[in-house]
Motif scaffolding. Structure first.
Motif, PDB file in Angstrom:
ATOM      1  N   UNK A  26       0.833  -1.209   0.000  1.00  0.00           N
ATOM      2  CA  UNK A  26       0.000   0.000   0.000  1.00  0.00           C
ATOM      3  C   UNK A  26       0.863   1.252   0.000  1.00  0.00           C
ATOM      4  N   UNK A  27       1.983   1.197   0.731  1.00  0.00           N
ATOM      5  CA  UNK A  27       2.897   2.338   0.789  1.00  0.00           C
ATOM      6  C   UNK A  27       3.525   2.601  -0.578  1.00  0.00           C
ATOM      7  N   UNK A  28       3.948   1.521  -1.244  1.00  0.00           N
ATOM      8  CA  UNK A  28       4.572   1.664  -2.561  1.00  0.00           C
ATOM      9  C   UNK A  28       3.588   2.199  -3.591  1.00  0.00           C
ATOM     10  N   UNK A  29       2.352   1.684  -3.567  1.00  0.00           N
ATOM     11  CA  UNK A  29       1.346   2.160  -4.511  1.00  0.00           C
ATOM     12  C   UNK A  29       1.050   3.639  -4.271  1.00  0.00           C
ATOM     13  N   UNK A  30       0.938   4.027  -3.001  1.00  0.00           N
ATOM     14  CA  UNK A  30       0.681   5.427  -2.680  1.00  0.00           C
ATOM     15  C   UNK A  30       1.823   6.316  -3.164  1.00  0.00           C
ATOM     16  N   UNK A  31       3.049   5.824  -3.043  1.00  0.00           N
ATOM     17  CA  UNK A  31       4.215   6.603  -3.474  1.00  0.00           C
ATOM     18  C   UNK A  31       4.203   6.785  -4.990  1.00  0.00           C
ATOM     19  N   UNK A  32       3.829   5.732  -5.713  1.00  0.00           N
ATOM     20  CA  UNK A  32       3.762   5.841  -7.174  1.00  0.00           C
ATOM     21  C   UNK A  32       2.658   6.816  -7.594  1.00  0.00           C
ATOM     22  N   UNK A  33       1.541   6.785  -6.882  1.00  0.00           N
ATOM     23  CA  UNK A  33       0.447   7.707  -7.201  1.00  0.00           C
ATOM     24  C   UNK A  33       0.844   9.150  -6.880  1.00  0.00           C
ATOM     25  N   UNK A  34       1.627   9.331  -5.820  1.00  0.00           N
ATOM     26  CA  UNK A  34       2.111  10.675  -5.491  1.00  0.00           C
ATOM     27  C   UNK A  34       2.983  11.218  -6.632  1.00  0.00           C
ATOM     28  N   UNK A  71       1.616   6.051   4.080  1.00  0.00           N
ATOM     29  CA  UNK A  71       0.383   5.252   4.126  1.00  0.00           C
ATOM     30  C   UNK A  71       0.767   3.785   4.313  1.00  0.00           C
ATOM     31  N   UNK A  72       0.096   3.102   5.250  1.00  0.00           N
ATOM     32  CA  UNK A  72       0.504   1.747   5.611  1.00  0.00           C
ATOM     33  C   UNK A  72      -0.478   0.669   5.165  1.00  0.00           C
ATOM     34  N   UNK A  73      -1.765   0.970   5.210  1.00  0.00           N
ATOM     35  CA  UNK A  73      -2.791  -0.038   4.927  1.00  0.00           C
ATOM     36  C   UNK A  73      -3.531   0.292   3.638  1.00  0.00           C
ATOM     37  N   UNK A  74      -4.003  -0.744   2.957  1.00  0.00           N
ATOM     38  CA  UNK A  74      -4.764  -0.531   1.723  1.00  0.00           C
ATOM     39  C   UNK A  74      -6.056   0.227   2.014  1.00  0.00           C
ATOM     40  N   UNK A  75      -6.677  -0.050   3.172  1.00  0.00           N
ATOM     41  CA  UNK A  75      -7.910   0.652   3.529  1.00  0.00           C
ATOM     42  C   UNK A  75      -7.647   2.150   3.693  1.00  0.00           C
ATOM     43  N   UNK A  76      -6.516   2.461   4.263  1.00  0.00           N
ATOM     44  CA  UNK A  76      -6.122   3.854   4.456  1.00  0.00           C
ATOM     45  C   UNK A  76      -5.919   4.543   3.112  1.00  0.00           C
ATOM     46  N   UNK A  77      -5.294   3.836   2.179  1.00  0.00           N
ATOM     47  CA  UNK A  77      -5.066   4.389   0.845  1.00  0.00           C
ATOM     48  C   UNK A  77      -6.401   4.669   0.139  1.00  0.00           C
ATOM     49  N   UNK A  78      -7.335   3.718   0.245  1.00  0.00           N
ATOM     50  CA  UNK A  78      -8.648   3.897  -0.379  1.00  0.00           C
ATOM     51  C   UNK A  78      -9.357   5.119   0.195  1.00  0.00           C
ATOM     52  N   UNK A  79      -9.282   5.287   1.512  1.00  0.00           N
ATOM     53  CA  UNK A  79      -9.935   6.436   2.157  1.00  0.00           C
ATOM     54  C   UNK A  79      -9.393   7.758   1.623  1.00  0.00           C
ATOM     55  N   UNK A  80      -8.068   7.845   1.466  1.00  0.00           N
ATOM     56  CA  UNK A  80      -7.464   9.085   0.967  1.00  0.00           C
ATOM     57  C   UNK A  80      -7.848   9.343  -0.489  1.00  0.00           C
TER      58      UNK A  80
END
Length: 285
Positions: free
Chosen positions: A251-259, A269-278
């Motif tokens: 989830x952290x890596x995916x968030x970094x790529x999206x950033x 970001x640590x959890x996939x649920x957290x990423x979805x919320x953002x």
């Protein structure tokens, strides 16, 4: 008082040639400071050869410092008079459960540790039952360990440590030989035990998803602690982790790529649920 504390810890071992002659010294731990409070869940990360497993063996006094000091429950691990007390305070679960299981029946294996501690027989069987229930293995109490899966064996090994009632459990890459489902089961078991019995947990691992719920994370490289902080603080430093040969949670890596592609997402970001919320919050703007 800290459950585990290391100050300027050093460990060196002898390098030998093919004939067994000492040709020098190699430093596996180089000036490590470590502070673990009672009841904490602390993770220690590092690539192969970083010194993390050597550090784990210091906590249980399998190895003792060449320099500096390691205290466990206020006891100096170099004091031979305290060795028994140190090992009662800090139980160890190894990578390969076959190296730790010695009984031919599950319940006998779990009871072996308390028996060596001189625990009365009635108390031993009470501890065996409670420990097997705690790891979800009570229905296998009469089975042969040889008939169990890798994940089940690891849970039996954990039960054997729990039955000795240590204040701290040190897990040295306990899921390295397991499949993803087995890894999840073992980590879930350890987390539940920590909450129920308030034991301190020190987890040595290179699986990033296993540490996202830790209270503190230490990253080792060439025998030194090169990063420490909360999981969110550590995994906010993706590029620095890569320099030390470390991955980050998916989830952290995916968030970094999206950033990098322009999405206004926070670091760490640590959890996939957290990423979805953002991401959903961004869509509502």
């Amino acid at each position: 008082m800290e459950m585990v504390q290391a100050k300027e810890l050093i460990y060196e071992y002898e390098k030998r040639d093919e004939e067994g002659n000492v040709i020098g010294m190699s430093r596996a731990i180089d000036g490590v400071d470590l502070d673990v409070l009672p009841g904490q869940f602390v993770a220690i990360l590092g690539h192969n050869g970083s010194g993390k497993s050597t550090l784990a063996k210091q906590i249980n006094a399998i190895l003792v410092p060449s320099g500096g000091t390691m205290w466990v429950d206020g006891r100096d691990t170099r004091d031979p008079d305290e060795l028994w007390n140190v090992r009662q305070s800090a139980g160890m679960v190894f990578q390969n459960p076959d190296n730790q299981i010695i009984g031919t029946v599950v319940e006998e294996d779990v009871g072996f540790g308390p028996e060596n501690l001189g625990v009365p027989t009635d108390e031993i069987w009470t501890r065996v039952e409670e420990s097997l229930k705690a790891v979800g293995m009570i229905e296998y109490r009469s089975h042969s360990p040889n008939k169990l899966s890798g994940g089940q064996k690891q849970r039996v090994a954990i039960a054997g440590v729990i039955a000795m009632e240590p204040k701290c459990i040190v897990l040295d890459e306990p899921t390295a030989m397991l499949d993803p489902n087995g890894r999840k089961d073992v980590i879930r078991t350890v987390q539940e035990l920590r909450k129920k019995k308030q034991v301190t947990v020190i987890l040595i691992t290179h699986y990033m998803e296993e540490v996202i719920d830790a209270d503190r994370v230490y990253v080792m490289d060439h025998g030194r602690v090169v990063m420490d902080g909360t999981p969110r603080e550590i995994f906010s430093r993706v590029e620095e982790l890569k320099q030390y040969g470390m991955d980050v949670p998916q989830a952290t890596m995916l968030a970094e790529e999206l950033r990098k592609r322009g999405l206004d997402l926070p670091r760490g970001i640590l959890h996939s649920e957290e990423l979805v919320e953002h991401i959903m919050a961004l869509k509502k703007r």
